[in-house]
Scaffold this motif. Structure first.
Motif, PDB file in Angstrom:
ATOM      1  N   GLY A 156       0.769  -1.241   0.020  1.00 50.22           N
ATOM      2  CA  GLY A 156      -0.020  -0.014  -0.170  1.00 50.22           C
ATOM      3  C   GLY A 156       0.769   1.178  -0.078  1.00 50.22           C
ATOM      4  O   GLY A 156       1.856   1.327   0.047  1.00 50.22           O
ATOM      5  N   LEU A 157       0.078   2.490   0.000  1.00 47.69           N
ATOM      6  CA  LEU A 157       0.880   3.757   0.057  1.00 47.69           C
ATOM      7  C   LEU A 157       1.159   3.969   1.539  1.00 47.69           C
ATOM      8  O   LEU A 157       0.235   3.901   2.378  1.00 47.69           O
ATOM      9  CB  LEU A 157      -0.351   4.513  -0.533  1.00 47.69           C
ATOM     10  N   GLY A 158       2.309   4.625   1.768  1.00 43.24           N
ATOM     11  CA  GLY A 158       2.530   5.360   3.083  1.00 43.24           C
ATOM     12  C   GLY A 158       2.645   6.573   2.886  1.00 43.24           C
ATOM     13  O   GLY A 158       2.026   7.112   2.087  1.00 43.24           O
ATOM     14  N   PRO A 159       3.353   7.263   3.782  1.00 44.36           N
ATOM     15  CA  PRO A 159       3.153   8.752   3.789  1.00 44.36           C
ATOM     16  C   PRO A 159       3.579   9.507   2.560  1.00 44.36           C
ATOM     17  O   PRO A 159       4.603   8.964   1.752  1.00 44.36           O
ATOM     18  CB  PRO A 159       4.154   9.469   4.819  1.00 44.36           C
ATOM     19  N   VAL A 160       3.000  10.677   2.157  1.00 43.57           N
ATOM     20  CA  VAL A 160       3.530  11.456   1.168  1.00 43.57           C
ATOM     21  C   VAL A 160       4.107  12.801   1.960  1.00 43.57           C
ATOM     22  O   VAL A 160       3.740  13.231   2.739  1.00 43.57           O
ATOM     23  CB  VAL A 160       2.395  12.209   0.235  1.00 43.57           C
ATOM     24  N   THR A 161       5.304  13.255   1.213  1.00 42.64           N
ATOM     25  CA  THR A 161       6.038  14.249   1.687  1.00 42.64           C
ATOM     26  C   THR A 161       5.666  15.470   0.768  1.00 42.64           C
ATOM     27  O   THR A 161       5.758  15.483  -0.439  1.00 42.64           O
ATOM     28  CB  THR A 161       7.546  14.160   1.406  1.00 42.64           C
ATOM     29  N   LEU A 162       5.186  16.450   1.375  1.00 36.28           N
ATOM     30  CA  LEU A 162       4.961  17.800   0.813  1.00 36.28           C
ATOM     31  C   LEU A 162       6.054  18.901   1.098  1.00 36.28           C
ATOM     32  O   LEU A 162       6.342  19.038   2.179  1.00 36.28           O
ATOM     33  CB  LEU A 162       3.418  18.414   1.068  1.00 36.28           C
ATOM     34  N   THR A 163       6.651  19.354   0.094  1.00 32.01           N
ATOM     35  CA  THR A 163       7.647  20.386   0.108  1.00 32.01           C
ATOM     36  C   THR A 163       7.221  21.724  -0.255  1.00 32.01           C
ATOM     37  O   THR A 163       6.622  22.020  -1.333  1.00 32.01           O
ATOM     38  CB  THR A 163       8.944  19.823  -0.692  1.00 32.01           C
ATOM     39  N   GLU A 197       7.241  18.285   9.626  1.00 29.47           N
ATOM     40  CA  GLU A 197       6.055  17.923  10.451  1.00 29.47           C
ATOM     41  C   GLU A 197       5.188  17.100   9.948  1.00 29.47           C
ATOM     42  O   GLU A 197       5.082  16.642   8.695  1.00 29.47           O
ATOM     43  CB  GLU A 197       5.035  19.372  10.387  1.00 29.47           C
ATOM     44  N   VAL A 198       4.674  16.083  10.722  1.00 31.57           N
ATOM     45  CA  VAL A 198       3.879  14.846  10.434  1.00 31.57           C
ATOM     46  C   VAL A 198       2.416  15.190  10.993  1.00 31.57           C
ATOM     47  O   VAL A 198       1.950  15.558  12.030  1.00 31.57           O
ATOM     48  CB  VAL A 198       4.315  13.582  11.417  1.00 31.57           C
ATOM     49  N   PHE A 199       1.533  15.034   9.845  1.00 31.75           N
ATOM     50  CA  PHE A 199       0.163  15.151  10.152  1.00 31.75           C
ATOM     51  C   PHE A 199      -0.546  13.901   9.764  1.00 31.75           C
ATOM     52  O   PHE A 199      -0.237  13.019   8.937  1.00 31.75           O
ATOM     53  CB  PHE A 199      -0.438  16.248   9.142  1.00 31.75           C
ATOM     54  N   ALA A 200      -1.636  13.546  10.693  1.00 35.86           N
ATOM     55  CA  ALA A 200      -2.181  12.226  10.533  1.00 35.86           C
ATOM     56  C   ALA A 200      -3.725  12.491  10.311  1.00 35.86           C
ATOM     57  O   ALA A 200      -4.356  13.162  10.868  1.00 35.86           O
ATOM     58  CB  ALA A 200      -1.780  11.059  11.577  1.00 35.86           C
ATOM     59  N   THR A 201      -4.586  11.595   9.864  1.00 36.95           N
ATOM     60  CA  THR A 201      -6.003  11.374   9.669  1.00 36.95           C
ATOM     61  C   THR A 201      -6.322   9.981   9.922  1.00 36.95           C
ATOM     62  O   THR A 201      -5.722   9.121  10.000  1.00 36.95           O
ATOM     63  CB  THR A 201      -6.456  12.100   8.355  1.00 36.95           C
ATOM     64  N   GLY A 205      -1.276   6.031  11.224  1.00 36.50           N
ATOM     65  CA  GLY A 205      -0.419   5.038  10.769  1.00 36.50           C
ATOM     66  C   GLY A 205       0.154   5.369   9.471  1.00 36.50           C
ATOM     67  O   GLY A 205      -0.300   6.459   8.820  1.00 36.50           O
ATOM     68  N   SER A 206       1.129   4.561   8.943  1.00 37.65           N
ATOM     69  CA  SER A 206       1.723   4.963   7.578  1.00 37.65           C
ATOM     70  C   SER A 206       0.782   5.128   6.729  1.00 37.65           C
ATOM     71  O   SER A 206       1.083   6.182   5.683  1.00 37.65           O
ATOM     72  CB  SER A 206       2.561   3.792   7.235  1.00 37.65           C
ATOM     73  N   GLY A 207      -0.520   4.790   6.338  1.00 37.50           N
ATOM     74  CA  GLY A 207      -1.451   4.837   5.193  1.00 37.50           C
ATOM     75  C   GLY A 207      -2.172   6.066   5.401  1.00 37.50           C
ATOM     76  O   GLY A 207      -3.188   6.129   4.783  1.00 37.50           O
ATOM     77  N   ALA A 208      -1.836   6.851   6.386  1.00 34.29           N
ATOM     78  CA  ALA A 208      -2.691   7.948   6.683  1.00 34.29           C
ATOM     79  C   ALA A 208      -1.860   9.233   7.159  1.00 34.29           C
ATOM     80  O   ALA A 208      -2.415  10.279   8.002  1.00 34.29           O
ATOM     81  CB  ALA A 208      -3.966   7.814   7.905  1.00 34.29           C
ATOM     82  N   GLU A 209      -0.648   9.408   6.612  1.00 38.42           N
ATOM     83  CA  GLU A 209       0.144  10.735   7.193  1.00 38.42           C
ATOM     84  C   GLU A 209       0.575  11.216   5.751  1.00 38.42           C
ATOM     85  O   GLU A 209       0.905  11.039   4.787  1.00 38.42           O
ATOM     86  CB  GLU A 209       1.403  10.155   7.516  1.00 38.42           C
ATOM     87  N   VAL A 210       0.672  12.801   6.035  1.00 41.41           N
ATOM     88  CA  VAL A 210       1.123  13.741   5.083  1.00 41.41           C
ATOM     89  C   VAL A 210       2.513  14.112   6.125  1.00 41.41           C
ATOM     90  O   VAL A 210       2.235  14.616   7.275  1.00 41.41           O
ATOM     91  CB  VAL A 210       0.399  14.567   4.894  1.00 41.41           C
ATOM     92  N   HIS A 211       3.849  14.456   5.395  1.00 34.13           N
ATOM     93  CA  HIS A 211       4.781  14.924   5.961  1.00 34.13           C
ATOM     94  C   HIS A 211       5.128  16.218   5.311  1.00 34.13           C
ATOM     95  O   HIS A 211       5.282  16.181   4.149  1.00 34.13           O
ATOM     96  CB  HIS A 211       6.011  13.956   5.755  1.00 34.13           C
ATOM     97  N   LEU A 212       5.355  17.187   6.094  1.00 30.50           N
ATOM     98  CA  LEU A 212       5.415  18.665   5.769  1.00 30.50           C
ATOM     99  C   LEU A 212       6.588  19.093   5.687  1.00 30.50           C
ATOM    100  O   LEU A 212       6.976  19.473   6.782  1.00 30.50           O
ATOM    101  CB  LEU A 212       4.225  19.564   6.220  1.00 30.50           C
TER     102      LEU A 212
END
Length: 321
Positions: A156-163, A197-201, A205-212
């Motif tokens: 599955g998909l893990g976190p995505v990083t937004l820069t 920064e780590v945001f979760a919904t 867990g890994s499949g519900a995170e955005v890293h900023l």
């Protein structure tokens, strides 16, 4: 009303055949839908996922032969993560990448997880993230692929990083509009910059995170091959989708309005730094026009394009996988 996690990430390729080979043979993912870009039906849209096309497992690619390279920078989805079961899985993949001559990094801790960075042949920035039994959004079902043991398969998909140049407006959209919660930070692998920064919904867990990531030193991102076009987040069903449509409209955020992709319902908007977000339903799914056992074997067209099948197929270049 809560987003469940990542739904899919859509990227760009200039060579669909090599892209197919990389994601199915090298990474062992399943081609779950071979379709077209519904906004440009001369372009293929390929979906790779788990064994049963579970929401939250898809990496998708728009195929534009001859497209130029991406130029890294801010206002971008700078990396896409893929989940694997354990740290031992990362060791398997590191050895596999070395044997195949695939560029990779060393093991790095990101948000407390063991991870492994690598690139595909077009420079797509990818990260394998080890679950190691953590709680949160459940993984998908591994696809049986030659040379890849099931215990190490991508699930599955893990976190995505937004820069971005300025993280504050993006963080506000994530938390105040989309319902994410800020759960921590970790040091930037890039060196002496602000912590990521780590945001979760949802269940987290890994499949519900955005890293900023804040990188004011970088130029603006230019999209090309290997670059990410948008990231989509999961809405469980059409009833919840209607509520999100109203919520985004009430916020005053410019958006696409309701979009029916047939396989899911979608809503698009750009957050203040210009990154394209999509909200997508888990339902009805990719098996509405193909049985699970034969997903991706024929050209899948949504019902509103089916009457144009002959015209669309005549304009598409043949794919030889």
């Amino acid at each position: 009303m809560q987003l469940l996690g990542q739904h899919h990430v859509s990227l760009m390729t200039g060579q669909a055949e090599k892209n197919f080979d990389f994601f199915t043979r090298v990474l062992g993912m399943r081609l779950v839908k071979k379709s077209v870009n519904q906004d440009n039906t001369t372009s293929y849209h390929l979906f790779y996922g788990d064994a049963v096309a579970s929401p939250g497992t898809e990496v998708t690619y728009f195929d534009y032969p001859g497209i130029g390279p991406s130029y890294p920078g801010v206002s971008s989805i700078s990396s896409t993560s893929l989940r694997v079961p354990t740290t031992a899985s990362l060791e398997f993949w590191a050895s596999r990448f070395d044997a195949l001559g695939i560029k990779r990094g060393e093991f790095v801790k990101r948000a407390g997880r063991d991870t492994l960075f690598f690139e595909d042949f077009e420079g797509t920035q990818l990260i394998l993230a080890a679950d190691n039994g953590e709680k949160g959004v459940a993984p998908g079902q591994p696809w049986t692929a030659e040379e890849i043991p099931l215990e190490h398969a991508i699930v599955g998909l893990g976190p995505v990083t937004l820069t971005v140049a300025d993280p504050k407006p993006t963080a506000l959209v994530l938390t105040q509009l989309m319902g994410f919660r800020r759960i921590g930070t970790y040091p930037s692998p890039a060196g002496n910059f602000a912590e990521i920064e780590v945001f979760a919904t949802g269940e987290g867990g890994s499949g519900a995170e955005v890293h900023l990531e804040s990188r004011p030193d970088l130029p603006k991102f230019r999209l090309g091959r290997g670059g990410a076009h948008h990231v989509a987040f999961r809405i469980p069903n059409e009833e919840e989708y209607a509520k999100w449509v109203n919520r985004i409209a009430a916020s005053g955020m410019p958006n696409s309005g309701e979009v029916d992709r047939d396989y899911f319902r979608a809503l698009y908007f750009r957050e203040p730094n210009g990154i394209l977000f999509e909200l997508s339903t888990d339902t009805p799914g990719f098996d509405i026009d193909e049985p699970i056992d034969s997903l991706g074997e024929k050209l899948g067209l949504p019902s509103f394009l089916e009457h144009r099948r002959a015209e669309i197929e005549a304009k598409l270049r043949p794919l030889k996988f």
